[in-house]
Design a protein around this motif. Structure first.
Motif, short mmCIF file in Angstrom:
data_model
loop_
_atom_site.label_atom_id
_atom_site.label_comp_id
_atom_site.label_asym_id
_atom_site.label_seq_id
_atom_site.Cartn_x
_atom_site.Cartn_y
_atom_site.Cartn_z
N GLU A 36 0.83 -1.21 0.00
CA GLU A 36 0.00 0.00 0.00
C GLU A 36 0.86 1.26 0.00
OE1 GLU A 36 -3.91 -1.90 2.27
OE2 GLU A 36 -2.37 -0.86 3.42
N LEU A 37 1.96 1.24 0.74
CA LEU A 37 2.87 2.40 0.74
C LEU A 37 3.46 2.65 -0.65
CD1 LEU A 37 4.79 1.83 4.11
CD2 LEU A 37 3.18 3.68 3.60
N ILE A 38 3.86 1.57 -1.32
CA ILE A 38 4.44 1.71 -2.66
C ILE A 38 3.37 2.23 -3.63
CG2 ILE A 38 5.47 0.48 -4.60
CD1 ILE A 38 6.67 -1.47 -2.49
N LEU A 39 2.17 1.65 -3.57
CA LEU A 39 1.11 2.09 -4.47
C LEU A 39 0.71 3.54 -4.21
CD1 LEU A 39 -1.10 -1.11 -4.56
CD2 LEU A 39 -0.06 0.00 -6.54
N THR A 40 0.72 3.92 -2.95
CA THR A 40 0.41 5.32 -2.62
C THR A 40 1.43 6.25 -3.27
OG1 THR A 40 -0.64 4.73 -0.52
CG2 THR A 40 0.22 6.97 -0.71
N GLN A 41 2.70 5.92 -3.18
CA GLN A 41 3.73 6.77 -3.77
C GLN A 41 3.63 6.77 -5.29
OE1 GLN A 41 5.60 8.74 -1.99
NE2 GLN A 41 6.50 9.65 -3.81
N LEU A 42 3.35 5.61 -5.88
CA LEU A 42 3.17 5.54 -7.34
C LEU A 42 2.05 6.47 -7.80
CD1 LEU A 42 3.53 1.70 -7.91
CD2 LEU A 42 5.04 3.44 -8.87
N ARG A 43 0.92 6.39 -7.09
CA ARG A 43 -0.21 7.23 -7.49
C ARG A 43 0.09 8.71 -7.26
NH1 ARG A 43 -5.35 6.10 -8.64
NH2 ARG A 43 -4.29 4.43 -9.77
N ALA A 44 0.79 9.02 -6.17
CA ALA A 44 1.14 10.41 -5.90
C ALA A 44 2.00 10.99 -7.01
CB ALA A 44 1.88 10.52 -4.56
N GLU A 45 2.80 10.15 -7.64
CA GLU A 45 3.69 10.63 -8.70
C GLU A 45 3.04 10.52 -10.09
OE1 GLU A 45 7.54 8.86 -8.45
OE2 GLU A 45 7.88 9.55 -6.39
N GLY A 46 1.78 10.11 -10.14
CA GLY A 46 1.06 10.13 -11.40
C GLY A 46 1.03 8.83 -12.17
N TYR A 47 1.62 7.77 -11.63
CA TYR A 47 1.53 6.47 -12.29
C TYR A 47 0.12 5.90 -12.12
CZ TYR A 47 6.68 6.42 -12.31
OH TYR A 47 8.01 6.73 -12.51
N GLU A 48 -0.31 5.11 -13.10
CA GLU A 48 -1.56 4.38 -12.98
C GLU A 48 -1.24 2.90 -12.74
OE1 GLU A 48 -4.17 5.02 -16.23
OE2 GLU A 48 -4.44 7.16 -15.83
N THR A 49 -2.25 2.14 -12.34
CA THR A 49 -2.07 0.70 -12.15
C THR A 49 -2.72 -0.06 -13.30
OG1 THR A 49 -4.03 0.64 -10.74
CG2 THR A 49 -1.89 0.81 -9.65
N SER A 50 -2.13 -1.19 -13.62
CA SER A 50 -2.64 -2.04 -14.69
C SER A 50 -3.21 -3.32 -14.10
CB SER A 50 -1.52 -2.38 -15.68
OG SER A 50 -1.96 -3.36 -16.61
N LYS A 51 -4.32 -3.78 -14.66
CA LYS A 51 -4.93 -5.01 -14.17
C LYS A 51 -4.28 -6.25 -14.78
CE LYS A 51 -9.47 -2.90 -13.34
NZ LYS A 51 -10.91 -2.96 -13.65
N THR A 52 -3.46 -6.07 -15.78
CA THR A 52 -2.82 -7.21 -16.43
C THR A 52 -1.32 -6.98 -16.53
OG1 THR A 52 -3.04 -6.30 -18.68
CG2 THR A 52 -4.88 -7.62 -17.82
N PHE A 53 -0.55 -8.07 -16.61
CA PHE A 53 0.89 -7.95 -16.81
C PHE A 53 1.18 -7.35 -18.19
CE2 PHE A 53 1.53 -11.85 -13.90
CZ PHE A 53 1.62 -11.03 -12.80
#
Length: 470
Positions: A36-53
């Motif tokens: 959750e900490l890593i995902l929080t930082q990713l989103r704060a920096e503007g990255y999106e998440t992908s549902k697939t590899f």
């Protein structure tokens, strides 16, 4: 793969497609909070998440390395991500492990999957972000409004884990967690309480307190006085739980305690449970009952009289539910010592119990103990233990038939008019049972995910209960 519950970055940045990061979180709730900490930082920096590899610009795999099955699952997942994407960063406990030929951290992963981009150990958010920046540059400067105050969560919206410390001071002979996560480091109590309040304000209805040893919170800082909301609060288990309980009461929510070792000072928390401030539920990893086995395990509090302690807990708070985990077939365990454990289970009547057949973990000092038992003996003892544990659990569940309990709804298909599934105070998510909710008798009543409902218990089925909303 795990998904977040946060909207995509603001439309202002939508003109240029943001890089997408795939994410897999394996292992225990403590690893989940790292994710959750890593995902929080990713989103704060503007990255999106992908549902697939395949749809990601890069994949992060947060691994588990505690037992052989977890190592295999982690290595298989890394291999799958490499096959479908090709760009993989590995973090977590497996990333801290060396191989048989090379004890350097990360060498096990690199020997099997040499093409991974980077390998880090657990609680290494900055190292992971540095690796992401190297291979997928961040899209823009961070904007704090892209991230809610409580951060990115991988759990459903109505419950969340709250990690109060990292690492562990114990050196249990079967465990290698301290070598991967280090010694105990307690979070400042003000930070913990601020996170808890933000989670409650976001709509969380159940907060699950986790660490490697919740009872030891504050030991490393000698119970230093902290401050929260302008008032002094000690960095100590009782003070933290009392404050969390008050917050939960204000928001009509639950607080559940996990990984609590049976030290004497835990007794102080029981009145808070009896008063309804926190759930009368304790996750206590006992591992065994025989004093000699506990000494070989180098378990903390191995000299404590746990049967007497449990009796006092039930005297103070009759509704308390105790969950625990045990190991069968530990090196040197005699049939008499194992029978002692079975007798303890019969007398202690642990509400929820899990059991592992002892499995050697690379790097654990227990591997050097004499008296290793054959695998078939270890598995046979586990089966005998679980037969008793399940009989106790079923008997306790049947005793609830006819009672009315508060249930937190986890799922409710068809707008909640056709029933649903929830949990009582006796059930932690994913590890305990559940309450199957029948369709409400009143047409006007609907079940909503993340809300509480009163329900009358009408049956017990295995580890679960069946109830009628009232």
């Amino acid at each position: 793969m795990s998904e977040s519950h946060v909207p995509s970055p603001a439309a202002a940045s939508a003109a240029v497609a943001s890089p997408k990061i795939g994410f897999v979180s394996l292992g225990c709730p403590k690893a989940l909070t790292d994710s959750e900490l890593i995902l929080t930082q990713l989103r704060a920096e503007g990255y999106e998440t992908s549902k697939t590899f395949a749809g990601a610009d890069l994949v992060i795999v947060n691994t588990c390395g505690f037992i052989d099955d977890a190592v295999k699952e982690s290595l298989d997942t890394i291999g799958e991500a490499l096959a479908e994407n090709g760009k993989v960063i590995v973090t977590g406990c497996l990333g801290a492990k060396g191989s048989e030929s090379n004890q350097d951290a990360g060498s096990l992963v690199r020997e099997i999957h040499p093409s991974v981009l980077a390998v880090t150990g657990p609680h290494a958010t900055q190292e992971v972000m540095d690796a992401v920046h190297t291979h997928v540059p961040k899209p823009h400067d961070p904007f704090i409004d892209l991230v809610p105050a409580y951060g990115i969560k991988l759990t459903p919206k109505h419950y969340a884990y709250l990690k109060i410390s990292e690492g562990c001071n114990h050196r249990c002979s079967f465990c290698i967690i301290p070598s991967m996560r280090g010694d105990l480091v307690s979070r400042p109590i003000g930070d913990v309480l601020n996170e808890a309040r933000a989670l409650f304000e976001s709509g969380v209805k159940e907060l699950l307190v986790i660490s490697q040893d919740t009872s030891a919170y504050g030991v490393d800082v000698k119970y230093r006085m902290g401050f929260w909301d302008g008032k002094p609060v000690k960095t100590r288990m009782y003070d933290l739980v009392a404050q969390l309980g008050e917050l939960a009461r204000q928001h009509g929510a639950w607080v559940r305690l996990h990984y609590v070792y049976p030290y004497p000072h835990v007794d102080e928390v029981l009145p808070l449970m009896a008063e309804g401030l926190v759930l009368p539920y304790l996750d206590v990893p006992l591992q065994h009952a025989h004093p000699d086995v506990l000494k070989r395990m180098k378990r903390p509090a191995n000299g404590e009289k746990n049967m007497e302690r449990i009796a006092r807990w039930r005297e103070t708070c009759p509704d308390i539910v105790i969950r625990s985990t045990f190991i069968a077939g530990f090196p040197g365990e005699t049939e008499a010592e194992f029978q002692y454990l079975l007798d303890f289970m019969q007398e202690a009547r642990i509400d929820r119990a899990g059991c592992f057949a002892y499995s050697p973990v690379e790097g654990a000092s227990a591997n050097e103990l004499p008296g290793a038992l054959p695998e078939d003996v270890r598995n046979e003892r586990r089966a005998r233990f679980m037969a008793i544990a399940e009989a106790v659990s079923v008997d306790k569940l049947r005793s609830r038939i006819g009672s009315t309990m508060q249930v937190l709804v986890d799922s409710a298909p068809a707008l909640g008019r056709k029933g649903g599934v929830g949990r009582s105070y006796a059930d932690a998510p994913e590890i305990d049972g559940s309450v199957r909710l029948l369709p409400p008798q009143k047409a006007s009543k609907t079940l909503k995910v993340g809300e509480f409902t009163k329900a009358k218990i009408v049956a017990a089925e295995g580890h679960d209960l069946v109830a009628m909303p009232v």
